[in-house]
Design a protein around this motif. Sequence first.
Motif, short mmCIF file in Angstrom:
data_model
loop_
_atom_site.label_atom_id
_atom_site.label_comp_id
_atom_site.label_asym_id
_atom_site.label_seq_id
_atom_site.Cartn_x
_atom_site.Cartn_y
_atom_site.Cartn_z
N ALA A 66 0.84 -1.21 0.00
CA ALA A 66 0.00 0.00 0.00
C ALA A 66 0.87 1.25 0.00
N ALA A 67 2.03 1.15 0.64
CA ALA A 67 2.93 2.31 0.67
C ALA A 67 3.63 2.51 -0.67
N GLY A 68 3.51 1.53 -1.57
CA GLY A 68 4.03 1.73 -2.91
C GLY A 68 5.20 0.84 -3.28
N LEU A 69 5.40 -0.23 -2.51
CA LEU A 69 6.49 -1.13 -2.85
C LEU A 69 5.97 -2.31 -3.65
N PHE A 70 6.69 -2.71 -4.66
CA PHE A 70 6.27 -3.84 -5.49
C PHE A 70 7.46 -4.75 -5.74
N LEU A 71 7.24 -6.05 -5.54
CA LEU A 71 8.30 -7.02 -5.84
C LEU A 71 7.88 -7.90 -7.00
N ALA A 72 8.67 -7.84 -8.07
CA ALA A 72 8.47 -8.80 -9.16
C ALA A 72 9.28 -10.03 -8.80
N PHE A 73 8.57 -11.16 -8.56
CA PHE A 73 9.21 -12.36 -8.02
C PHE A 73 10.14 -13.03 -9.03
N GLN A 74 11.24 -13.57 -8.51
CA GLN A 74 12.11 -14.37 -9.37
C GLN A 74 11.35 -15.62 -9.82
N TYR A 75 10.57 -16.20 -8.91
CA TYR A 75 9.74 -17.35 -9.24
C TYR A 75 8.29 -17.05 -8.89
N PRO A 76 7.55 -16.44 -9.82
CA PRO A 76 6.14 -16.09 -9.53
C PRO A 76 5.33 -17.32 -9.12
N VAL A 77 4.39 -17.11 -8.23
CA VAL A 77 3.68 -18.21 -7.59
C VAL A 77 2.36 -18.50 -8.30
N GLU A 78 2.01 -19.77 -8.42
CA GLU A 78 0.75 -20.14 -9.06
C GLU A 78 -0.40 -20.13 -8.07
N LEU A 79 -1.54 -19.60 -8.49
CA LEU A 79 -2.74 -19.60 -7.65
C LEU A 79 -3.86 -20.32 -8.40
N PRO A 80 -3.98 -21.64 -8.21
CA PRO A 80 -4.99 -22.41 -8.96
C PRO A 80 -6.41 -21.91 -8.68
N GLY A 81 -7.18 -21.79 -9.74
CA GLY A 81 -8.58 -21.39 -9.59
C GLY A 81 -8.81 -19.90 -9.43
N VAL A 82 -7.72 -19.13 -9.29
CA VAL A 82 -7.86 -17.69 -9.10
C VAL A 82 -7.60 -16.99 -10.44
N GLY A 83 -8.61 -16.35 -10.97
CA GLY A 83 -8.47 -15.67 -12.25
C GLY A 83 -7.52 -14.48 -12.13
N ASN A 84 -6.73 -14.29 -13.16
CA ASN A 84 -5.75 -13.20 -13.16
C ASN A 84 -6.42 -11.84 -12.99
N ALA A 85 -7.52 -11.63 -13.72
CA ALA A 85 -8.21 -10.34 -13.65
C ALA A 85 -8.75 -10.11 -12.25
N ASN A 86 -9.38 -11.13 -11.71
CA ASN A 86 -9.94 -11.03 -10.36
C ASN A 86 -8.85 -10.74 -9.34
N PHE A 87 -7.74 -11.44 -9.47
CA PHE A 87 -6.61 -11.26 -8.55
C PHE A 87 -6.11 -9.82 -8.59
N LEU A 88 -5.92 -9.33 -9.81
CA LEU A 88 -5.36 -7.99 -9.96
C LEU A 88 -6.31 -6.91 -9.47
N ARG A 89 -7.59 -7.09 -9.76
CA ARG A 89 -8.54 -6.07 -9.32
C ARG A 89 -8.66 -6.09 -7.80
N THR A 90 -8.65 -7.29 -7.22
CA THR A 90 -8.69 -7.39 -5.76
C THR A 90 -7.47 -6.70 -5.16
N ALA A 91 -6.31 -6.94 -5.76
CA ALA A 91 -5.08 -6.33 -5.26
C ALA A 91 -5.14 -4.80 -5.40
N LEU A 92 -5.54 -4.38 -6.58
CA LEU A 92 -5.59 -2.94 -6.85
C LEU A 92 -6.53 -2.25 -5.87
N ASN A 93 -7.68 -2.86 -5.64
CA ASN A 93 -8.65 -2.23 -4.73
C ASN A 93 -8.20 -2.29 -3.28
N ALA A 94 -7.49 -3.35 -2.92
CA ALA A 94 -6.96 -3.43 -1.56
C ALA A 94 -5.98 -2.27 -1.33
N VAL A 95 -5.12 -2.07 -2.30
CA VAL A 95 -4.14 -0.99 -2.20
C VAL A 95 -4.83 0.38 -2.20
#
Lengths: 488, 252
Positions: free
Chosen positions: B79-108
């Motif tokens: 929320a303070a503005g830090l972002f980490l692009a992971f060396q090994y991005p993690v898989e989230l089965p069943g979680v849609g990319n759009a839904n994930f991103l919008r949830t993240a964006l709105n949380a922030v």
Amino acid sequence: MSAVAETIETVSAVTEGGYKWGFETEIETELAPKGLSEETIRLISARKNEPEWLLAWRLKAFAAWQSMTEPGWARVTHPAIDYQAIHYYAAPKKPAPRNLSEVDPELLRTYEKLGIPLSEQAALAGVEGSRVAVDAVFDSVSVATTFRKTLARAGVIFCPISEAVREHPELVRRYLGSVVPPGDNFFAALNSAVFTDGSFVFVPKGVRCPMELSTYFRINARSTGQFERTLIIAEDGAYVSYLEGCTAPMRDENQLHAAVVELVALNEAEIKYSTVQNWYPGDAEGRGGIFNFVTKRGACRGRKSKISWTQVETGSAITWKYPSCILQGAESVGAFYSVALTNNFQQADTGTKMLHLGPDTKSTIVSKGISAGRSNNTYRGLVRIMPRAARARNFTQCDSLLIGDRCGAHTVPYIESRNATARIEHEATTSKIAEDQLFYCRSRGLSEEDSVNLIVNGFCREVLKELPMEFAVEAQKLLALSLEGSVG
Amino acid sequence: MALLEIRGLAAEVEGKPILRGVDLSLPEGEVHAIMGPNGSGKSTLAYVLAGREGYHVSAGSVRFDGEDLLAMDPEARAAAGLFLAFQYPVELPGVGNANFLRTALNAVRRARAEPEIDAMKFLKEARAALKRLSMSEEMLKRNVNVGFSGGEKKRNEIFQMALLRPRLAILDETDSGLDIDALKIVANGVNALRGEKFSALVITHYQRLLDHIVPDKVHVLSEGRIVRSGGPELALSLEESGYAGLVAEAAA
Ligand SMILES: Nc1ncnc2c1ncn2[C@@H]1O[C@H](COP(=O)(O)OP(=O)(O)O)[C@@H](O)[C@H]1O
Ligand SMILES: [Mg+2]
């Protein structure tokens, strides 16, 4: 401690124009004594103006029940239930709360989280005089009337089963107990002896039911919780989707619930039965909560008939439930999609039975168990292929997700094949919510709780997508709510 | 004061000291590269900055925009503005990319007391970002990183960054395993954000990425310490002489 609290029977709690319960007022004053005997059953039957055959049927079930003992094989433990301490008919009413301030604040908080409007909250919580509010919110009179008209035009019968006994006795007599016989098991026998109400659905030949049938809108659904009896029949080529339950937990003083649901699908008929079960699970220390012992079974009697059970189970202190399919017709198809979530001290022993009798029958089982807190979650499933079920196929996928390290997940699959041409596949996984998944979500700004919810919803996706849209959205909220306090 | 001030940072994993006193100052608006051999502690530094559990800080301090970064939860850092692009991005089965991103964006956005973004507006922004990054819209429908190729996972990280618009991005070997076209996409993604309000720590093993993202400064991490800092030319000389000489020099 007595495991059974008082029964509240408020028949027809929400009013409906044109809906006739001759003895509605009598019920509030006339009490049956505690306990179960032939006299109680005769009283229930007489009060409901039931025909002689139904009384005889009940008495037979009662006789069977008396010779049976509670099943002990499920992975659940509970204090002994004193069946003679229950009111089976018209128990004395505990005073209803007079306003919302007298309602359990926990319950209100739940309603708030689910976004239920205040007026509706009062009705769900059983606040005195709140039926007007329910009418206002659901506009139940007009909703009920319009939807009865639409259904009647299509030839679909959807009414309380006690009404069906009076109005469509030949149908009830033909099908009642034909899938779950009165002596099937201890709880089914009990239900058969004392059931008070439930739904009846009949979809005639060739008719596609024009709307999803929901108990939410069935006017007296509120009062039929304890020993509910549901019977759904789809004739040749008919289709119906039935939604049971409501995501908002209702105020309920009953501790023991033993429902029976019977489905009958004839040639090329399809029945989809979706449940969201959210009875009171007890508090965080494991006090209170509903004991839910349910027998649900569908018979695919006809060729190419289909029955699917989809359930999201988050409630009850104890869940004992195995919605099953008897795949009798050639090429008939059974499906079971289940999410069972347990938290705190909840216990769930749930699964399905797929009995393949006919040739080329197919079944699919997808079970997602989520355990948190100190809860125990068991999948118990039987796939049985009978000698005549040539080329039968089953696919079973059973996944368990653990949150924390004090809960348990157990998978108990029984597979019996008596036909060498059958194909049975079984996959099972157990995982913990991975630390790297949680951290990934949190690093994107999601709180720990939101992260768990997102991961859990993802885990349940295959099941949730089987639910009708609005139901799926509600179910997601419910999962989140049920997991509260399970992390951090 | 710089946007990010790391002083004497020491950290251990499972009782094993990994970072042994890192000092680094990243002024707002600058892009710094961190290079170093495998196992030198680059990812550990990234995780410590993002707040991963199990990475125990034993000494030192980190200030982000003047705040004590180490006292914050991972989500508060985002929320303070830090972002980490992971060396090994993690898989989230069943979680849609759009839904994930919008949830993240709105949380922030909620954490910053900004209004939430509705589904339509989100889709519009997401599509625009995908287009800029030459990525397919298909990306939105898929489950987060599930079944993604290595390159797709890395590009998905850059896509997330583009939407979340961090003040400080930490890219942990986002270039590893990418072909030259994908590498350019990643570089464009970073360069598009460059400006007074955007800073980045670009962790890389190779000089190659720095041809496309020209850093203001280059630091060399070895055995948990920054052993050398310099301008972009340092990366070039490393390419020629390798880490070995430098590491030996530092040890001497
Ligand atoms: N989770 C962990 N558990 C144990 N050791 C770890 C863990 N993560 C990193 N390490 C060790 O810390 C050291 C630095 O690793 P890392 O930060 O991944 O280096 P780099 O990213 O520079 O390759 C290595 O020796 C590695 O084995
Ligand atoms: Mg690394």
